[in-house]
Design a protein around this motif. Structure first.
Motif, PDB file in Angstrom:
ATOM      1  N   UNK A   1      21.721 -86.449  40.696  1.00  0.00           N
ATOM      2  CA  UNK A   1      21.695 -87.696  41.536  1.00  0.00           C
ATOM      3  C   UNK A   1      23.102 -87.926  42.082  1.00  0.00           C
ATOM      4  N   UNK A   2      23.326 -88.639  43.083  1.00  0.00           N
ATOM      5  CA  UNK A   2      24.711 -89.183  43.545  1.00  0.00           C
ATOM      6  C   UNK A   2      24.715 -90.705  43.866  1.00  0.00           C
ATOM      7  N   UNK A   3      25.557 -91.483  42.971  1.00  0.00           N
ATOM      8  CA  UNK A   3      25.604 -92.762  42.886  1.00  0.00           C
ATOM      9  C   UNK A   3      25.957 -93.377  44.179  1.00  0.00           C
ATOM     10  N   UNK A   4      25.022 -94.417  44.518  1.00  0.00           N
ATOM     11  CA  UNK A   4      25.507 -95.208  45.575  1.00  0.00           C
ATOM     12  C   UNK A   4      25.865 -96.631  45.291  1.00  0.00           C
ATOM     13  N   UNK A   5      26.831 -96.982  45.729  1.00  0.00           N
ATOM     14  CA  UNK A   5      27.180 -98.294  45.523  1.00  0.00           C
ATOM     15  C   UNK A   5      27.526 -99.044  46.904  1.00  0.00           C
ATOM     16  N   UNK A   6      26.449-100.110  47.158  1.00  0.00           N
ATOM     17  CA  UNK A   6      26.695-100.991  48.419  1.00  0.00           C
ATOM     18  C   UNK A   6      28.028-101.451  48.760  1.00  0.00           C
ATOM     19  N   UNK A   7      28.780-101.338  49.700  1.00  0.00           N
ATOM     20  CA  UNK A   7      29.843-102.242  50.059  1.00  0.00           C
ATOM     21  C   UNK A   7      29.573-103.393  50.415  1.00  0.00           C
ATOM     22  N   UNK A   8      28.440-103.968  50.420  1.00  0.00           N
ATOM     23  CA  UNK A   8      28.025-105.381  51.148  1.00  0.00           C
ATOM     24  C   UNK A   8      27.364-106.068  50.103  1.00  0.00           C
ATOM     25  N   UNK A   9      27.094-105.641  49.124  1.00  0.00           N
ATOM     26  CA  UNK A   9      26.324-106.431  47.900  1.00  0.00           C
ATOM     27  C   UNK A   9      26.412-105.663  46.547  1.00  0.00           C
ATOM     28  N   UNK A  10      25.710-106.134  45.598  1.00  0.00           N
ATOM     29  CA  UNK A  10      25.829-105.695  44.416  1.00  0.00           C
ATOM     30  C   UNK A  10      24.967-104.440  43.922  1.00  0.00           C
ATOM     31  N   UNK A  11      24.155-104.022  45.003  1.00  0.00           N
ATOM     32  CA  UNK A  11      23.450-102.825  44.938  1.00  0.00           C
ATOM     33  C   UNK A  11      23.617-101.486  44.422  1.00  0.00           C
TER      34      UNK A  11
END
Length: 115
Positions: A53-63
Protein backbone atom coordinates in the motif's frame (compact mmCIF):
# COMPACT_ATOMS: atom_id res chain seq x y z
CA UNK A 1 6.33 -16.39 -33.72
CA UNK A 2 8.68 -16.41 -30.77
CA UNK A 3 11.74 -18.61 -31.22
CA UNK A 4 11.79 -19.49 -27.50
CA UNK A 5 8.17 -20.45 -26.87
CA UNK A 6 4.85 -20.90 -28.68
CA UNK A 7 3.84 -17.23 -28.41
CA UNK A 8 2.73 -15.57 -31.62
CA UNK A 9 2.51 -11.80 -32.17
CA UNK A 10 0.72 -9.83 -34.85
CA UNK A 11 3.45 -7.15 -35.07
CA UNK A 12 7.21 -7.09 -34.78
CA UNK A 13 6.94 -4.56 -31.97
CA UNK A 14 4.72 -6.91 -29.92
CA UNK A 15 7.16 -9.76 -30.49
CA UNK A 16 10.09 -7.64 -29.30
CA UNK A 17 8.09 -6.62 -26.22
CA UNK A 18 7.17 -10.26 -25.54
CA UNK A 19 10.79 -11.41 -25.82
CA UNK A 20 12.08 -8.72 -23.46
CA UNK A 21 9.35 -9.36 -20.89
CA UNK A 22 9.28 -13.16 -20.97
CA UNK A 23 12.77 -14.15 -22.04
CA UNK A 24 14.91 -11.08 -21.30
CA UNK A 25 16.32 -10.03 -17.96
CA UNK A 26 16.13 -12.31 -14.94
CA UNK A 27 12.68 -12.35 -13.42
CA UNK A 28 11.89 -10.81 -10.08
CA UNK A 29 9.41 -12.97 -8.21
CA UNK A 30 7.10 -11.80 -5.49
CA UNK A 31 7.51 -13.76 -2.27
CA UNK A 32 3.89 -13.07 -1.29
CA UNK A 33 2.09 -14.26 -4.43
CA UNK A 34 2.92 -15.90 -7.75
CA UNK A 35 3.61 -12.62 -9.63
CA UNK A 36 6.89 -12.16 -11.50
CA UNK A 37 8.27 -9.70 -14.02
CA UNK A 38 11.54 -8.69 -15.63
CA UNK A 39 10.83 -4.98 -15.12
CA UNK A 40 12.15 -3.55 -11.85
CA UNK A 41 9.84 -0.50 -11.80
CA UNK A 42 6.78 -2.67 -12.48
CA UNK A 43 7.79 -5.07 -9.71
CA UNK A 44 8.18 -2.15 -7.30
CA UNK A 45 4.71 -0.86 -8.26
CA UNK A 46 3.27 -4.37 -7.77
CA UNK A 47 4.70 -4.53 -4.25
CA UNK A 48 3.42 -1.06 -3.37
CA UNK A 49 -0.08 -1.62 -4.69
CA UNK A 50 -0.73 -5.26 -3.81
CA UNK A 51 1.24 -5.82 -0.64
CA UNK A 52 2.48 -2.62 0.98
CA UNK A 53 0.00 0.00 0.00
CA UNK A 54 1.11 3.59 -0.42
CA UNK A 55 0.38 6.05 2.35
CA UNK A 56 -1.69 9.03 1.25
CA UNK A 57 -1.71 12.15 3.40
CA UNK A 58 -4.02 14.90 2.20
CA UNK A 59 -2.32 18.29 2.18
CA UNK A 60 -5.68 20.05 2.71
CA UNK A 61 -7.01 18.19 5.74
CA UNK A 62 -6.05 15.46 8.19
CA UNK A 63 -7.20 12.62 5.93
CA UNK A 64 -4.71 9.76 6.06
CA UNK A 65 -5.15 6.44 4.27
CA UNK A 66 -3.32 3.60 2.61
CA UNK A 67 -3.73 3.26 -1.15
CA UNK A 68 -3.96 -0.33 -2.37
CA UNK A 69 -5.15 -1.98 -5.57
CA UNK A 70 -8.73 -1.91 -4.30
CA UNK A 71 -8.70 1.87 -3.87
CA UNK A 72 -5.97 3.06 -6.23
CA UNK A 73 -8.00 6.15 -7.17
CA UNK A 74 -8.71 7.04 -3.55
CA UNK A 75 -6.53 10.20 -3.38
CA UNK A 76 -8.22 11.64 -6.48
CA UNK A 77 -11.68 10.67 -5.21
CA UNK A 78 -10.97 12.19 -1.80
CA UNK A 79 -9.99 15.55 -3.33
CA UNK A 80 -12.98 15.55 -5.70
CA UNK A 81 -15.55 14.46 -3.09
CA UNK A 82 -14.39 16.37 -0.04
CA UNK A 83 -12.54 19.46 -1.24
CA UNK A 84 -13.87 20.13 -4.73
CA UNK A 85 -17.38 18.86 -3.89
CA UNK A 86 -17.77 17.37 -7.37
CA UNK A 87 -21.14 15.68 -7.79
CA UNK A 88 -22.56 13.49 -10.54
CA UNK A 89 -26.29 14.07 -11.14
CA UNK A 90 -28.40 11.43 -12.84
CA UNK A 91 -29.83 12.67 -16.15
CA UNK A 92 -32.96 10.53 -15.67
CA UNK A 93 -34.02 11.39 -12.11
CA UNK A 94 -33.05 13.60 -9.18
CA UNK A 95 -30.38 11.24 -7.80
CA UNK A 96 -26.94 12.80 -7.21
CA UNK A 97 -23.81 10.72 -6.56
CA UNK A 98 -20.45 11.71 -5.14
CA UNK A 99 -18.57 9.29 -7.40
CA UNK A 100 -18.91 8.52 -11.10
CA UNK A 101 -18.89 4.76 -10.40
CA UNK A 102 -21.76 5.16 -7.93
CA UNK A 103 -23.80 7.03 -10.54
CA UNK A 104 -23.10 4.31 -13.13
CA UNK A 105 -24.29 1.64 -10.68
CA UNK A 106 -27.40 3.69 -9.89
CA UNK A 107 -28.28 3.98 -13.59
CA UNK A 108 -27.81 0.26 -14.17
CA UNK A 109 -29.88 -0.65 -11.13
CA UNK A 110 -32.65 1.95 -11.33
CA UNK A 111 -32.99 2.72 -15.02
CA UNK A 112 -31.69 -0.34 -16.86
CA UNK A 113 -32.80 -3.08 -14.46
CA UNK A 114 -29.28 -4.45 -14.18
CA UNK A 115 -27.60 -5.42 -10.88
Amino acid sequence: PCDQCDHSSTTKRDLIWHRSCKHGSPKMSCDQCNYSTTRKHIFKKHMEIYHKGVRYLCDQCNFDAKTTLNNINMPKQHIENIHEKIRYPCDQCDYVASQHRTLANHKKREHEGII
